[in-house]
Design a protein around this motif. Structure first.
Motif, PDB file in Angstrom:
ATOM      1  N   ILE A 159       6.267   7.798   8.776  1.00  0.00           N
ATOM      2  CA  ILE A 159       4.994   8.128   9.415  1.00  0.00           C
ATOM      3  C   ILE A 159       4.510   6.924  10.205  1.00  0.00           C
ATOM      4  CG2 ILE A 159       4.383   9.780   7.609  1.00  0.00           C
ATOM      5  CD1 ILE A 159       2.427   7.741   6.495  1.00  0.00           C
ATOM      6  N   PRO A 160       3.685   7.118  11.234  1.00  0.00           N
ATOM      7  CA  PRO A 160       3.209   5.994  12.041  1.00  0.00           C
ATOM      8  C   PRO A 160       2.481   4.951  11.190  1.00  0.00           C
ATOM      9  CG  PRO A 160       2.681   8.072  13.102  1.00  0.00           C
ATOM     10  CD  PRO A 160       3.186   8.406  11.739  1.00  0.00           C
ATOM     11  N   LEU A 161       2.617   3.701  11.567  1.00  0.00           N
ATOM     12  CA  LEU A 161       1.999   2.612  10.814  1.00  0.00           C
ATOM     13  C   LEU A 161       0.475   2.767  10.764  1.00  0.00           C
ATOM     14  CD1 LEU A 161       2.411  -0.021   9.281  1.00  0.00           C
ATOM     15  CD2 LEU A 161       2.293  -1.247  11.467  1.00  0.00           C
ATOM     16  N   LYS A 162      -0.131   3.234  11.851  1.00  0.00           N
ATOM     17  CA  LYS A 162      -1.580   3.423  11.873  1.00  0.00           C
ATOM     18  C   LYS A 162      -2.010   4.451  10.830  1.00  0.00           C
ATOM     19  CE  LYS A 162      -5.398   4.600  14.978  1.00  0.00           C
ATOM     20  NZ  LYS A 162      -5.784   5.026  16.364  1.00  0.00           N
ATOM     21  N   THR A 163      -1.236   5.537  10.747  1.00  0.00           N
ATOM     22  CA  THR A 163      -1.534   6.563   9.739  1.00  0.00           C
ATOM     23  C   THR A 163      -1.324   6.013   8.337  1.00  0.00           C
ATOM     24  OG1 THR A 163      -0.828   8.284  11.285  1.00  0.00           O
ATOM     25  CG2 THR A 163      -0.955   8.898   8.966  1.00  0.00           C
ATOM     26  N   ALA A 164      -0.272   5.220   8.177  1.00  0.00           N
ATOM     27  CA  ALA A 164       0.023   4.632   6.865  1.00  0.00           C
ATOM     28  C   ALA A 164      -1.093   3.691   6.420  1.00  0.00           C
ATOM     29  CB  ALA A 164       1.349   3.892   6.924  1.00  0.00           C
ATOM     30  N   ARG A 165      -1.660   2.948   7.350  1.00  0.00           N
ATOM     31  CA  ARG A 165      -2.767   2.040   7.001  1.00  0.00           C
ATOM     32  C   ARG A 165      -3.998   2.830   6.560  1.00  0.00           C
ATOM     33  NH1 ARG A 165      -1.732  -1.790  12.236  1.00  0.00           N
ATOM     34  NH2 ARG A 165      -0.250  -3.248  11.253  1.00  0.00           N
ATOM     35  N   SER A 166      -4.255   3.914   7.273  1.00  0.00           N
ATOM     36  CA  SER A 166      -5.377   4.774   6.892  1.00  0.00           C
ATOM     37  C   SER A 166      -5.152   5.365   5.504  1.00  0.00           C
ATOM     38  CB  SER A 166      -5.538   5.890   7.926  1.00  0.00           C
ATOM     39  OG  SER A 166      -6.543   6.789   7.543  1.00  0.00           O
ATOM     40  N   PHE A 167      -3.911   5.780   5.252  1.00  0.00           N
ATOM     41  CA  PHE A 167      -3.579   6.342   3.942  1.00  0.00           C
ATOM     42  C   PHE A 167      -3.723   5.300   2.840  1.00  0.00           C
ATOM     43  CE2 PHE A 167      -0.369   6.697   0.608  1.00  0.00           C
ATOM     44  CZ  PHE A 167      -0.760   7.885   0.019  1.00  0.00           C
ATOM     45  N   GLU A 168      -3.208   4.087   3.076  1.00  0.00           N
ATOM     46  CA  GLU A 168      -3.268   3.020   2.069  1.00  0.00           C
ATOM     47  C   GLU A 168      -4.711   2.744   1.652  1.00  0.00           C
ATOM     48  OE1 GLU A 168      -1.798  -1.631   1.533  1.00  0.00           O
ATOM     49  OE2 GLU A 168      -2.330  -0.856   3.515  1.00  0.00           O
ATOM     50  N   LYS A 169      -5.586   2.684   2.637  1.00  0.00           N
ATOM     51  CA  LYS A 169      -7.003   2.417   2.365  1.00  0.00           C
ATOM     52  C   LYS A 169      -7.618   3.533   1.525  1.00  0.00           C
ATOM     53  CE  LYS A 169     -11.321   1.327   4.787  1.00  0.00           C
ATOM     54  NZ  LYS A 169     -11.965   1.159   6.132  1.00  0.00           N
ATOM     55  N   ALA A 170      -7.347   4.785   1.905  1.00  0.00           N
ATOM     56  CA  ALA A 170      -7.907   5.928   1.167  1.00  0.00           C
ATOM     57  C   ALA A 170      -7.315   6.021  -0.232  1.00  0.00           C
ATOM     58  CB  ALA A 170      -7.638   7.217   1.944  1.00  0.00           C
ATOM     59  N   TRP A 171      -6.024   5.745  -0.376  1.00  0.00           N
ATOM     60  CA  TRP A 171      -5.343   5.818  -1.677  1.00  0.00           C
ATOM     61  C   TRP A 171      -5.962   4.836  -2.670  1.00  0.00           C
ATOM     62  CZ3 TRP A 171      -2.164   9.301  -3.685  1.00  0.00           C
ATOM     63  CH2 TRP A 171      -1.379   8.973  -4.796  1.00  0.00           C
ATOM     64  N   LYS A 172      -6.246   3.627  -2.204  1.00  0.00           N
ATOM     65  CA  LYS A 172      -6.858   2.624  -3.076  1.00  0.00           C
ATOM     66  C   LYS A 172      -8.301   3.006  -3.416  1.00  0.00           C
ATOM     67  CE  LYS A 172      -4.064  -1.346  -1.650  1.00  0.00           C
ATOM     68  NZ  LYS A 172      -4.049  -2.672  -0.963  1.00  0.00           N
ATOM     69  N   LYS A 173      -8.985   3.550  -2.430  1.00  0.00           N
ATOM     70  CA  LYS A 173     -10.393   3.901  -2.621  1.00  0.00           C
ATOM     71  C   LYS A 173     -10.582   4.999  -3.660  1.00  0.00           C
ATOM     72  CE  LYS A 173     -14.501   5.032   0.140  1.00  0.00           C
ATOM     73  NZ  LYS A 173     -15.000   5.368   1.503  1.00  0.00           N
ATOM     74  N   THR A 174      -9.558   5.836  -3.839  1.00  0.00           N
ATOM     75  CA  THR A 174      -9.698   6.998  -4.731  1.00  0.00           C
ATOM     76  C   THR A 174      -9.028   6.791  -6.088  1.00  0.00           C
ATOM     77  OG1 THR A 174      -7.684   7.992  -3.791  1.00  0.00           O
ATOM     78  CG2 THR A 174      -9.784   8.584  -2.774  1.00  0.00           C
ATOM     79  N   GLU A 175      -8.693   5.547  -6.443  1.00  0.00           N
ATOM     80  CA  GLU A 175      -7.890   5.339  -7.650  1.00  0.00           C
ATOM     81  C   GLU A 175      -8.579   5.801  -8.935  1.00  0.00           C
ATOM     82  OE1 GLU A 175      -6.900   1.258  -8.164  1.00  0.00           O
ATOM     83  OE2 GLU A 175      -8.943   0.529  -7.887  1.00  0.00           O
ATOM     84  N   ASP A 176      -9.903   5.751  -8.987  1.00  0.00           N
ATOM     85  CA  ASP A 176     -10.597   6.142 -10.221  1.00  0.00           C
ATOM     86  C   ASP A 176     -10.597   7.647 -10.447  1.00  0.00           C
ATOM     87  OD1 ASP A 176     -11.121   3.627 -11.070  1.00  0.00           O
ATOM     88  OD2 ASP A 176     -13.200   3.562 -10.387  1.00  0.00           O
ATOM     89  N   THR A 177     -10.534   8.430  -9.378  1.00  0.00           N
ATOM     90  CA  THR A 177     -10.593   9.888  -9.517  1.00  0.00           C
ATOM     91  C   THR A 177      -9.284  10.572  -9.150  1.00  0.00           C
ATOM     92  OG1 THR A 177     -11.402  10.141  -7.255  1.00  0.00           O
ATOM     93  CG2 THR A 177     -13.060   9.903  -8.974  1.00  0.00           C
ATOM     94  N   ARG A 178      -8.329   9.796  -8.666  1.00  0.00           N
ATOM     95  CA  ARG A 178      -7.126  10.358  -8.055  1.00  0.00           C
ATOM     96  C   ARG A 178      -6.358  11.305  -8.977  1.00  0.00           C
ATOM     97  NH1 ARG A 178      -3.502   5.867  -7.542  1.00  0.00           N
ATOM     98  NH2 ARG A 178      -4.967   5.064  -6.011  1.00  0.00           N
ATOM     99  N   LEU A 179      -6.031  10.864 -10.170  1.00  0.00           N
ATOM    100  CA  LEU A 179      -5.209  11.690 -11.060  1.00  0.00           C
ATOM    101  C   LEU A 179      -5.938  12.956 -11.497  1.00  0.00           C
ATOM    102  CD1 LEU A 179      -3.394   8.999 -13.213  1.00  0.00           C
ATOM    103  CD2 LEU A 179      -2.351  10.623 -11.652  1.00  0.00           C
ATOM    104  N   LEU A 180      -7.244  12.859 -11.706  1.00  0.00           N
ATOM    105  CA  LEU A 180      -8.011  14.052 -12.067  1.00  0.00           C
ATOM    106  C   LEU A 180      -7.992  15.049 -10.912  1.00  0.00           C
ATOM    107  CD1 LEU A 180      -9.876  15.599 -13.956  1.00  0.00           C
ATOM    108  CD2 LEU A 180     -11.809  14.297 -13.036  1.00  0.00           C
ATOM    109  N   GLN A 181      -8.184  14.561  -9.689  1.00  0.00           N
ATOM    110  CA  GLN A 181      -8.155  15.433  -8.517  1.00  0.00           C
ATOM    111  C   GLN A 181      -6.777  16.088  -8.363  1.00  0.00           C
ATOM    112  OE1 GLN A 181     -10.537  16.213  -6.398  1.00  0.00           O
ATOM    113  NE2 GLN A 181     -12.129  14.682  -6.539  1.00  0.00           N
ATOM    114  N   VAL A 182      -5.722  15.311  -8.582  1.00  0.00           N
ATOM    115  CA  VAL A 182      -4.365  15.842  -8.462  1.00  0.00           C
ATOM    116  C   VAL A 182      -4.114  16.914  -9.518  1.00  0.00           C
ATOM    117  CG1 VAL A 182      -1.920  15.264  -8.806  1.00  0.00           C
ATOM    118  CG2 VAL A 182      -3.361  13.814  -7.367  1.00  0.00           C
TER     119      VAL A 182
END
Length: 741
Positions: A159-182
């Motif tokens: 995937i494009p690096l710009k998209t990957a950077r956006s994803f990385e930021k969002a992935w870290k931001k959601t770490e407290d709720t991520r597994l519950l949401q999944v």
């Protein structure tokens, strides 16, 4: 003296135990989640909600448990089946094996849950195709791989690096709720349900799912019986058959209440609905339901049996008992000699009719009074008379209405502003916060819009010495919420009511009221096709596209030119629905195209109608901070780079967030028009409206017009709508209770 070590804590993320050394902000010495843990300790979330999950994976080949999230010190020796285990943190006891029954166990990797989560707004810019790429790996390393750097994500998943950077930021931001949401999405919950669960239950939802998913059907928005059944099947839960039958009946009654406003149902019909939902013999269903008195209430009237959920039955029983208790407590009436109603005069040239005088006399004496009447029968005049008479008695009057627009209309009525009319919801909020004087006499205008839930809240704030006066039109649309309190109370024994029949609004010979009365009687009104022949007019057009063109021409050209009406302030298009060629969205967009051709929108938000300088707009929610109410209509002023709306001389500036509540208002739904009046209304009736058109809806639309009502469309559709009284019919509990008294 406090201990030097301070309090002991356990990191929710990795399970490490440590002391806070009496610091406000602390850091886990192992995983370094300092700021987040510290913030959580310093300012706990509402109800101390926790959303983090522990996750363990057992590889089907090695059979070795691997802790994906959580402390590595967990004793996993009791976990043997290959697959994924999700736990609420803290369920393990030190030095004891973890209990598998405390977990939600799924065999396959939660790829579906991750993919759907990545498609949400939390990962803005990812999209479905990128989400598929990011979840193509199904192994145990899926979650850890997605936690890599943007560069690694870009290289590994293409995937494009710009998209990957956006994803990385969002992935870290959601770490407290991520597994519950999944997990929630893996179990089949949609976005709205996931949001509610995360904000209301947190990780405690796991225990609720393991106990009985059917219990959550009535508690979680957009989580239905079929969804609960899928969770039961996926988790292989062994629930009693009776529980499924009870849940199916609760679900059918709940949907009936939510979608149609019924608060009960004929028993045979309810059994039939349940039989369509589950594959169980009729006799088994009947036996299970009849033996479930803790869940349902059974009532009989005129040889027919009805069923209601226990909460619905108790709600309307409370309404009845609270109202009748006001009569039983107030046996001795107050001295009312201070006001002689027979001699009562209103300011100016207004005079009360005999019917109005009788209603006024009763209302100032009784603890509860209902006053009903159609358009133009003097209901607003009655409000003015009531407040003056009650004030003369030395009583304090509180004026309110169900909607912001209806409350604003009271405020704009001469003689009522000083009583500070407000919405019922705001009044209840102020009373709870003790920011409003205690109620003496409560007057509710547009009372037909009050549903059963709201009525319970109203009665909760009334004391035994208070009086309640409800004024409305029982023939209008029933409330959006459950029940039809005002209409039912008019039929109940012992509750005084008055019906106003004389028409004071339209000029003598007006056809608008005649048409409205014909509709309520189930008859097609006599119609005219001449602009100047009648205040009520019908024009036939069966082709949908031509009908849309006709509506646009009437609004933009014909009515303004031939009758001299201002299209912004004096003409309103009323339609049953938002979608289709004759829905609000299409009509508003077409009118905007004509008015603002070539202009650039002032505001063009995703999934929202564009707004232009000069647009007529409607506020769609109550905003007490700005002082604008749901249903308020105004115009966007021609100010550069600002959204300023003029609401009848009151200029309000909207920021980008508040502006989301503004919509074009050249065409609005009939429901939105309740509590309002317009000099002229245009009402399209097309075949696409068939499922919406009903007698009360047409009556409500017609009675919004004061000087001109123009029905345009298919005559047979119009006739069918007039005949569809059943569409607004509701099964409710209040009349059934009254039948036994």
């Amino acid at each position: 003296m406090a201990s030097i070590k301070g309090q002991k804590h356990q990191c929710e993320r990795c399970g490490t135990k440590f002391y806070d050394l009496n610091r406000i902000s602390v850091t886990c010495p192992k995983c370094g989640t300092g700021k987040k843990l510290g913030a959580r300790l310093a300012k706990p979330r509402k109800k101390d909600l926790k959303t983090f999950l522990w996750t363990i994976f057992i590889d089907p080949h090695s059979k070795k448990p691997e802790v994906i999230e959580g402390p590595n010190t967990i004793d996993t020796s009791s976990l043997t089946e290959p697959g994924w285990y999700f736990f609420s943190p803290g369920i393990s006891v030190e030095n004891e094996p973890i209990n598998p029954s405390d977990s939600i166990y799924i065999q396959e990797a939660p790829v579906k849950g991750i993919r759907f989560y990545l498609e949400t707004y939390a990962f803005k810019g990812i999209g479905k195709e990128t989400a598929k790429k990011l979840t193509r790996e199904h192994g145990p390393n899926l979650l850890s791989d997605l936690s890599g750097s943007a560069k690694e994500i870009s290289e590994n998943y293409g995937i494009p690096l710009k998209t990957a950077r956006s994803f990385e930021k969002a992935w870290k931001k959601t770490e407290d709720t991520r597994l519950l949401q999944v997990l929630l999405r893996q179990l089949g919950l949609g976005n709205a349900a996931c949001k509610h669960v995360t904000e209301t239950y947190g990780n405690q939802i796991l225990a609720r799912f393991l106990k009985d998913p059917f219990e959550l059907v009535r508690d979680i928005p957009y989580f239905y019986f079929e969804d609960a059944q899928k969770v039961v099947d996926m988790l292989m839960l062994d629930l009693p058959r009776d529980r499924k039958i009870i849940a199916a009946m609760e679900h059918c009654l709940y949907l009936s209440e939510k979608d149609r406003g019924h608060t009960c149902a004929p028993l045979e019909r309810a059994f039939g609905k349940v039989a369509q939902l589950i594959d169980v013999e009729d006799e088994t269903i009947i036996n299970s339901i009849r033996s479930s008195s803790g869940y349902f209430r059974f009532m009989e009237n005129k040889g027919k049996e009805y069923i209601a959920t226990l909460p619905s039955a108790e709600r309307e029983e409370k309404i009845s008992s609270d109202l009748y208790s006001l009569f039983s407590v107030q046996k001795t009436l107050r001295d009312k000699d201070t006001v002689r109603v027979s001699e009562f005069k209103l300011p100016g040239s207004r005079e009360l009719s005999e019917k109005q005088k009788a209603a006024l006399e009763r209302a100032v004496k009784e603890p509860v009074t209902l006053i009903t009447g159609g358009p133009g029968t003097g209901k607003t005049t009655m409000v003015i008379a009531l407040v003056r008479a009650l004030k003369a008695q030395g009583r304090h009057v509180t004026l309110c209405a169900p909607t912001g627009r209806a409350a604003k209309r009271l405020e704009e009525t001469p003689g009522l502003r000083s009583f500070e009319p407000t919405t019922i919801h705001l009044l209840l909020t102020k009373l709870k916060a003790r920011k409003h004087r205690k109620i003496d006499v409560l007057i509710i205008d547009e009372a037909s819009m009050v549903d059963a839930d709201l009525m319970v809240r109203i009665l909760d704030v009334l004391g035994e010495k208070n009086s309640l006066i409800m004024i409305g039109d029982a023939d209008q649309l029933p409330p959006v919420g459950p029940g039809q309190v005002f209409k039912d109370l008019l039929k109940m024994k012992g509750i005084p009511n008055a019906r106003l029949l004389e028409n004071f609004r339209q000029s003598e010979g007006s056809n608008i009221i005649t048409a409205a009365n014909s509709v309520m009687a189930g008859r097609l009104p006599p119609y005219h096709e001449n602009m100047f022949e009648s205040e009520y007019e019908f024009r036939e057009e069966n082709d949908e596209q031509k009908l849309q063109d006709l509506v646009l021409n009437l609004y933009l050209t014909e009515l303004p030119e031939r009758l001299g009406l201002d299209k912004f302030n004096e003409i309103q298009v009323l339609t049953p629905q938002r979608t289709g060629l004759l829905g609000t969205r299409a009509l508003n967009r077409k009118i905007q195209d004509n008015l603002w051709a070539g202009n650039k929108p002032l505001l063009a938000q995703e999934n929202r109608e564009p707004l232009f300088h000069g647009d007529k707009v409607i506020q769609t929610v109550n905003n007490y901070a700005l002082g604008v109410m749901n249903g308020d209509i105004g115009r966007i002023l021609d100010l550069k780079n600002k959204i300023v709306v003029d609401f009848r001389g009151k200029e309000i500036e909207f920021d980008s967030e508040n502006s989301r509540a503004l919509e074009p208002a050249y065409a609005i739904t009939v429901h939105k028009s309740q509590g309002s009046e317009y000099p002229a209304v245009i009402i399209p009736t097309s075949r696409t409206h068939m499922h919406m058109l009903g007698r009360n809806l047409l009556y409500t639309a017609i009675t919004r017009g004061k000087e001109k009502v123009l029905i345009v469309g298919n005559r047979e559709v119009y006739r069918a709508g007039i005949g569809a009284a059943w569409k607004d019919f509701r099964y409710t509990i209040l009349p059934l209770m009254n039948a036994h008294e």
